[in-house]
Design a protein around this motif. Sequence first.
Motif, mmCIF file in Angstrom:
data_model
loop_
_atom_site.group_PDB
_atom_site.id
_atom_site.type_symbol
_atom_site.label_atom_id
_atom_site.label_comp_id
_atom_site.label_asym_id
_atom_site.label_seq_id
_atom_site.Cartn_x
_atom_site.Cartn_y
_atom_site.Cartn_z
ATOM 1 N N SER A 1 -34.290 -8.236 38.653
ATOM 2 C CA SER A 1 -33.498 -8.668 37.503
ATOM 3 C C SER A 1 -33.850 -7.772 36.327
ATOM 4 O O SER A 1 -34.951 -7.231 36.264
ATOM 5 N N THR A 2 -32.922 -7.636 35.401
ATOM 6 C CA THR A 2 -33.201 -6.863 34.189
ATOM 7 C C THR A 2 -32.899 -7.729 32.973
ATOM 8 O O THR A 2 -32.175 -8.715 33.066
ATOM 9 N N THR A 3 -33.451 -7.344 31.864
ATOM 10 C CA THR A 3 -33.108 -8.014 30.621
ATOM 11 C C THR A 3 -31.706 -7.564 30.202
ATOM 12 O O THR A 3 -31.215 -6.525 30.651
ATOM 13 N N GLU A 4 -31.079 -8.340 29.360
ATOM 14 C CA GLU A 4 -29.754 -7.961 28.868
ATOM 15 C C GLU A 4 -29.888 -6.683 28.044
ATOM 16 O O GLU A 4 -30.808 -6.537 27.244
ATOM 17 N N HIS A 5 -28.995 -5.732 28.259
ATOM 18 C CA HIS A 5 -29.072 -4.441 27.584
ATOM 19 C C HIS A 5 -27.684 -3.815 27.516
ATOM 20 O O HIS A 5 -26.748 -4.292 28.134
ATOM 21 N N TYR A 6 -27.570 -2.753 26.740
ATOM 22 C CA TYR A 6 -26.350 -1.952 26.737
ATOM 23 C C TYR A 6 -26.764 -0.491 26.884
ATOM 24 O O TYR A 6 -27.897 -0.115 26.628
ATOM 25 N N LEU A 7 -25.842 0.330 27.312
ATOM 26 C CA LEU A 7 -26.112 1.744 27.570
ATOM 27 C C LEU A 7 -25.644 2.593 26.402
ATOM 28 O O LEU A 7 -24.583 2.348 25.833
ATOM 29 N N THR A 8 -26.408 3.614 26.052
ATOM 30 C CA THR A 8 -26.056 4.494 24.940
ATOM 31 C C THR A 8 -25.173 5.654 25.392
ATOM 32 O O THR A 8 -24.800 6.493 24.581
ATOM 33 N N HIS A 9 -24.858 5.702 26.679
ATOM 34 C CA HIS A 9 -24.031 6.781 27.230
ATOM 35 C C HIS A 9 -23.249 6.222 28.419
ATOM 36 O O HIS A 9 -23.580 5.156 28.941
ATOM 37 N N HIS A 10 -22.240 6.905 28.853
ATOM 38 C CA HIS A 10 -21.461 6.479 30.017
ATOM 39 C C HIS A 10 -22.317 6.631 31.270
ATOM 40 O O HIS A 10 -23.115 7.562 31.386
ATOM 41 N N VAL A 11 -22.117 5.714 32.229
ATOM 42 C CA VAL A 11 -22.846 5.781 33.498
ATOM 43 C C VAL A 11 -21.846 5.681 34.639
ATOM 44 O O VAL A 11 -21.004 4.777 34.665
ATOM 45 N N MET B 1 -29.882 1.536 25.860
ATOM 46 C CA MET B 1 -30.706 2.053 26.916
ATOM 47 C C MET B 1 -30.210 3.449 27.268
ATOM 48 O O MET B 1 -29.033 3.641 27.529
ATOM 49 N N ASN B 2 -31.092 4.400 27.233
ATOM 50 C CA ASN B 2 -30.747 5.783 27.552
ATOM 51 C C ASN B 2 -31.469 6.168 28.846
ATOM 52 O O ASN B 2 -32.658 6.454 28.847
ATOM 53 N N PHE B 3 -30.750 6.154 29.966
ATOM 54 C CA PHE B 3 -31.365 6.453 31.256
ATOM 55 C C PHE B 3 -31.805 7.900 31.385
ATOM 56 O O PHE B 3 -32.579 8.245 32.265
ATOM 57 N N ILE B 4 -31.311 8.766 30.524
ATOM 58 C CA ILE B 4 -31.743 10.163 30.571
ATOM 59 C C ILE B 4 -33.216 10.267 30.173
ATOM 60 O O ILE B 4 -33.929 11.141 30.628
ATOM 61 N N LYS B 5 -33.680 9.331 29.350
ATOM 62 C CA LYS B 5 -35.099 9.265 28.976
ATOM 63 C C LYS B 5 -35.789 8.281 29.919
ATOM 64 O O LYS B 5 -35.615 7.075 29.810
ATOM 65 N N GLN B 6 -36.566 8.795 30.861
ATOM 66 C CA GLN B 6 -37.166 7.979 31.897
ATOM 67 C C GLN B 6 -38.011 6.843 31.330
ATOM 68 O O GLN B 6 -38.008 5.739 31.852
ATOM 69 N N GLU B 7 -38.710 7.085 30.207
ATOM 70 C CA GLU B 7 -39.542 6.028 29.633
ATOM 71 C C GLU B 7 -38.693 4.833 29.188
ATOM 72 O O GLU B 7 -39.141 3.694 29.235
ATOM 73 N N GLU B 8 -37.451 5.068 28.806
ATOM 74 C CA GLU B 8 -36.559 3.962 28.442
ATOM 75 C C GLU B 8 -36.056 3.232 29.680
ATOM 76 O O GLU B 8 -35.992 2.010 29.703
ATOM 77 N N SER B 9 -35.694 3.972 30.720
ATOM 78 C CA SER B 9 -35.178 3.322 31.926
ATOM 79 C C SER B 9 -36.241 2.439 32.569
ATOM 80 O O SER B 9 -35.922 1.386 33.128
ATOM 81 N N LEU B 10 -37.497 2.826 32.468
ATOM 82 C CA LEU B 10 -38.564 2.029 33.071
ATOM 83 C C LEU B 10 -38.833 0.737 32.307
ATOM 84 O O LEU B 10 -39.567 -0.125 32.790
ATOM 85 N N GLN B 11 -38.223 0.559 31.143
ATOM 86 C CA GLN B 11 -38.340 -0.708 30.424
ATOM 87 C C GLN B 11 -37.565 -1.815 31.134
ATOM 88 O O GLN B 11 -37.898 -2.987 30.997
ATOM 89 N N ILE B 12 -36.525 -1.454 31.909
ATOM 90 C CA ILE B 12 -35.735 -2.485 32.587
ATOM 91 C C ILE B 12 -35.647 -2.297 34.094
ATOM 92 O O ILE B 12 -35.302 -3.236 34.802
ATOM 93 N N ASN C 1 -27.150 16.327 27.404
ATOM 94 C CA ASN C 1 -26.272 15.155 27.365
ATOM 95 C C ASN C 1 -25.684 14.739 28.704
ATOM 96 O O ASN C 1 -24.666 14.048 28.746
ATOM 97 N N VAL C 2 -26.300 15.148 29.802
ATOM 98 C CA VAL C 2 -25.871 14.693 31.125
ATOM 99 C C VAL C 2 -27.110 14.596 32.009
ATOM 100 O O VAL C 2 -28.046 15.384 31.879
#
Length: 86
Positions: free
Chosen positions: A40-50, A1-12, A28-29
Amino acid sequence: MNFIKQEESLQILPTPPILSSQHTGWSNVGLFYYRHPAHSTTEHYLTHHVLAIAYNQFQLKVRKDGKSRTQLVDNGVIQLTPANVS
């Protein structure tokens, strides 16, 4: 999950950020301000530090290494989640 890309963050996440650095041209920030209802969110992992700063108290259920745990997150708590941790 890349929160920098809003369309990805809206998936969860239930809502887009209230404020975002998405259109600043930063590389990159990203800086985002969210204010979510309980969800609730689906299980996911982040592609960058948060780095997250809690604005209010809430319960967080985390699953790591196949084990679930619930923790109470207090107002003002700062949490660092490393990239690529599932």
